[in-house]
Design a protein around this motif. Structure first.
Motif, PDB file in Angstrom:
ATOM      1  N   ALA A   1       5.712   4.890  -7.194  1.00  0.00           N
ATOM      2  CA  ALA A   1       6.119   4.506  -5.919  1.00  0.00           C
ATOM      3  C   ALA A   1       6.548   3.309  -5.488  1.00  0.00           C
ATOM      4  CB  ALA A   1       4.800   4.635  -4.941  1.00  0.00           C
TER       5      ALA A   1
ATOM      6  N   THR B   1      -3.813   0.897  -7.047  1.00  0.00           N
ATOM      7  CA  THR B   1      -4.137   2.259  -6.874  1.00  0.00           C
ATOM      8  C   THR B   1      -4.871   2.917  -7.819  1.00  0.00           C
ATOM      9  OG1 THR B   1      -1.910   3.095  -8.121  1.00  0.00           O
ATOM     10  CG2 THR B   1      -1.748   2.195  -5.854  1.00  0.00           C
TER      11      THR B   1
ATOM     12  N   TYR C   1       2.970  18.435  -4.185  1.00  0.00           N
ATOM     13  CA  TYR C   1       2.947  16.828  -4.523  1.00  0.00           C
ATOM     14  C   TYR C   1       2.363  16.622  -5.893  1.00  0.00           C
ATOM     15  CZ  TYR C   1       2.885  16.324   0.621  1.00  0.00           C
ATOM     16  OH  TYR C   1       3.396  16.292   1.870  1.00  0.00           O
TER      17      TYR C   1
ATOM     18  N   THR D   1      10.621  11.642  -6.269  1.00  0.00           N
ATOM     19  CA  THR D   1      10.147  10.445  -6.731  1.00  0.00           C
ATOM     20  C   THR D   1       9.825  10.092  -7.947  1.00  0.00           C
ATOM     21  OG1 THR D   1       9.613   9.859  -4.331  1.00  0.00           O
ATOM     22  CG2 THR D   1       8.398   8.630  -5.979  1.00  0.00           C
TER      23      THR D   1
ATOM     24  N   TYR E   1       0.975  -1.261   0.248  1.00  0.00           N
ATOM     25  CA  TYR E   1       0.055  -0.012  -0.092  1.00  0.00           C
ATOM     26  C   TYR E   1       1.063   1.137  -0.022  1.00  0.00           C
ATOM     27  CZ  TYR E   1      -3.236   3.468   1.677  1.00  0.00           C
ATOM     28  OH  TYR E   1      -4.105   4.874   1.891  1.00  0.00           O
ATOM     29  N   THR E   2       0.763   2.190  -1.018  1.00  0.00           N
ATOM     30  CA  THR E   2       1.507   3.318  -1.186  1.00  0.00           C
ATOM     31  C   THR E   2       1.104   4.493  -1.189  1.00  0.00           C
ATOM     32  OG1 THR E   2       1.508   3.280  -3.608  1.00  0.00           O
ATOM     33  CG2 THR E   2       3.107   1.773  -2.520  1.00  0.00           C
ATOM     34  N   PRO E   3       1.648   5.555  -0.936  1.00  0.00           N
ATOM     35  CA  PRO E   3       1.125   7.059  -1.427  1.00  0.00           C
ATOM     36  C   PRO E   3       0.671   7.102  -2.692  1.00  0.00           C
ATOM     37  CG  PRO E   3       3.136   7.256   0.027  1.00  0.00           C
ATOM     38  CD  PRO E   3       3.259   5.716  -0.336  1.00  0.00           C
ATOM     39  N   ILE E   4      -0.423   7.786  -2.795  1.00  0.00           N
ATOM     40  CA  ILE E   4      -0.682   8.534  -4.208  1.00  0.00           C
ATOM     41  C   ILE E   4      -0.422   9.689  -4.718  1.00  0.00           C
ATOM     42  CG2 ILE E   4      -2.471   6.476  -4.604  1.00  0.00           C
ATOM     43  CD1 ILE E   4      -4.513   8.757  -4.195  1.00  0.00           C
ATOM     44  N   LEU E   5       0.298  10.504  -3.597  1.00  0.00           N
ATOM     45  CA  LEU E   5       0.866  11.696  -3.646  1.00  0.00           C
ATOM     46  C   LEU E   5       2.347  11.629  -3.359  1.00  0.00           C
ATOM     47  CD1 LEU E   5      -1.753  14.009  -2.174  1.00  0.00           C
ATOM     48  CD2 LEU E   5      -1.501  13.756  -4.346  1.00  0.00           C
ATOM     49  N   VAL E   6       3.131  11.993  -4.289  1.00  0.00           N
ATOM     50  CA  VAL E   6       4.742  11.863  -4.182  1.00  0.00           C
ATOM     51  C   VAL E   6       5.346  13.235  -4.388  1.00  0.00           C
ATOM     52  CG1 VAL E   6       4.603   9.465  -4.538  1.00  0.00           C
ATOM     53  CG2 VAL E   6       5.006  11.039  -6.587  1.00  0.00           C
ATOM     54  N   ASN E   7       6.743  12.997  -3.855  1.00  0.00           N
ATOM     55  CA  ASN E   7       7.333  14.306  -4.339  1.00  0.00           C
ATOM     56  C   ASN E   7       7.918  14.564  -5.324  1.00  0.00           C
ATOM     57  OD1 ASN E   7       9.870  12.899  -4.051  1.00  0.00           O
ATOM     58  ND2 ASN E   7       9.883  13.172  -1.702  1.00  0.00           N
TER      59      ASN E   7
END
Length: 429
Positions: free
Chosen positions: A233, A256, A224, A203, A194-200
């Motif tokens: 991700a 996702t 983001y 990434t 399970y990962t973030p769907i908003l990344v920097n």
């Protein structure tokens, strides 16, 4: 990102690869930029050495009571020159990195020649295309007639290229994700994540979405980036790390929502769920030893095929030509599912071997096991692979069209019935 040392020593390799992609040569420009940067670094190092020598002379003169006025003036001049050269070298390095970051991966030797999809090579077809005793309808007509697919409401909520699914079609999205994840984790050993769907930004840079494809992405006002695929991700899970050789391969899978600003060519697939700004997808990512990435590519493609075979959807496997491949890929297989309403196969999965291209951007390495000949081995870049396992929206499209009945109802593939709570047919109520 490509190996700068390779470009310095074999610039013809880069230009030959770019030519296969239908792009202009750039190797000599990169070499010239690199030479300018390294010349500035050399000059900077010489000045820094001179500064250190001058500092010793200044100290000695001061200790012995000599006049240090001239030495102090020279030191100020060198200090200013060093500051200017540091700024210059930093600028030259940034320009070089910006140029390098926009160059696509080297094409694998066994990737087919060609510049567009017309020269992709069909490797195999699996499953028989269905025959109907009526004119098959497109998925959007079927879904709307069932009262379970609504593009007008979605347009009010968000705009074009969005959809609202109701009841059994909404459940079908969830059922497909669970079905796919179960296959990949239980049969192929992928670890569910399970990962973030908003990344920097870093990434997104690591997997190659930035800076070249900035305009194709959604970005929030807080900076983001919304992921266009879970590949972003999942692949970056190993960024800035050194794995031990016995940890490889690492295999990750995730379901996702995905977001893409650029939803395809203008005027193409404007109706329906083929190209949307938001869509669900199950992604596969593998992190491998360089010697294993070709084998892993075939294995990943088989995992994606297994989903289509489980759903009994007819499809074909295509080897993409050099000009039709993605930016980060060196070799790609596409899975294309049959759509009766269009009487053609359409892409539902793309599985790519990226070699060490992404690993260099992410600084993702592994350390080989020590041996008698090499008791203290250095680190090497891993190879990364990614593939859709599968795109959920397009799988829904394929099920609606291939399993449609004369009355507009939709049969549920046998393998999905347990995931649908026993529902065998989707019909209008």
């Amino acid at each position: 990102m490509l190996d700068l040392k390779l470009i310095r020593t074999n610039p013809e390799i880069l230009d030959a690869s770019l030519k296969r992609r239908g792009k202009n040569p750039i190797a000599q420009q990169i070499v010239s930029m690199d030479e300018s940067y390294r010349a500035a670094l050399t000059e900077l190092q010489e000045l820094q050495t001179k500064r250190n020598q001058l500092a010793k002379s200044f100290g000695e003169a001061k200790r012995t009571g000599q006049d240090t006025t001239a030495l102090a003036a020279e030191a100020d001049q060198i200090k200013a020159a060093i500051a200017a050269l540091e700024s210059k070298s930093n600028d030259l390095n940034q320009v070089l990195l910006d140029e390098l970051s926009g160059i696509p991966n080297l094409v694998a030797d066994d990737t087919p020649e060609g510049l567009d999809e017309t020269t992709n090579i069909e490797l195999r077809r699996v499953g028989n295309t269905p025959s109907f005793d009526f004119e098959p309808k497109p998925h959007f007509d079927l879904g709307e007639a069932l009262g379970k697919m609504d593009f007008e409401v979605a347009a009010k909520l968000a705009g074009s290229r969005f959809v609202v699914l109701y009841s059994e079609l909404a459940r079908l999205e969830r059922a497909l994700a669970a079905f796919m994840i179960d296959i990949h984790t239980q049969k192929y050993g992928y670890q569910e994540v399970y990962t973030p769907i908003l990344v920097n930004e870093k990434t997104m840079y690591g997997t190659g979405q930035l800076p070249k494809f900035r305009d194709d992405q959604f970005q929030t006002t807080s900076g983001y980036w919304m992921i266009p695929t879970a590949e972003v991700a999942l692949t970056n899970l190993v960024a800035e790390t050194i794995q031990s050789e016995d940890q490889l391969p690492l295999r990750f899978t995730s379901y996702t929502p995905c977001f893409r600003e650029e939803a395809g060519s203008a005027g193409r697939d404007t109706r329906g769920m083929i190209r949307q700004h938001q869509f669900g997808k199950v992604e596969l990512v593998s992190i491998t030893h360089p010697s294993e990435s070709k084998t892993e590519h075939d294995r990943m493609t088989s995992a994606a095929e297994d989903v289509l075979q489980g759903l009994k959807l007819p499809y074909r496997v295509m080897a993409l030509c050099a000009g039709d491949m993605g930016f980060a890929a060196q070799k790609t297989y596409d899975l294309e599912v049959w759509l009766p309403s269009q009487n053609i196969y359409r892409e539902i999965s793309s599985c790519s071997n990226c070699g060490d291209f992404q690993a260099r951007r992410m600084n993702a390495r592994f350390r080989p096991q020590a041996s008698a000949d090499n008791p203290k081995p250095g680190t090497e870049f891993v190879h990364t692979l990614n593939g859709s396992g599968l795109a959920i929206g397009r799988t829904i499209v394929a099920i609606l069209e291939n399993y449609q009945r004369h009355d507009g109802s939709i049969a549920i593939p046998t393998a999905l019935i347990p995931y649908m709570g026993g529902v065998e047919v989707i019909a209008k109520k």
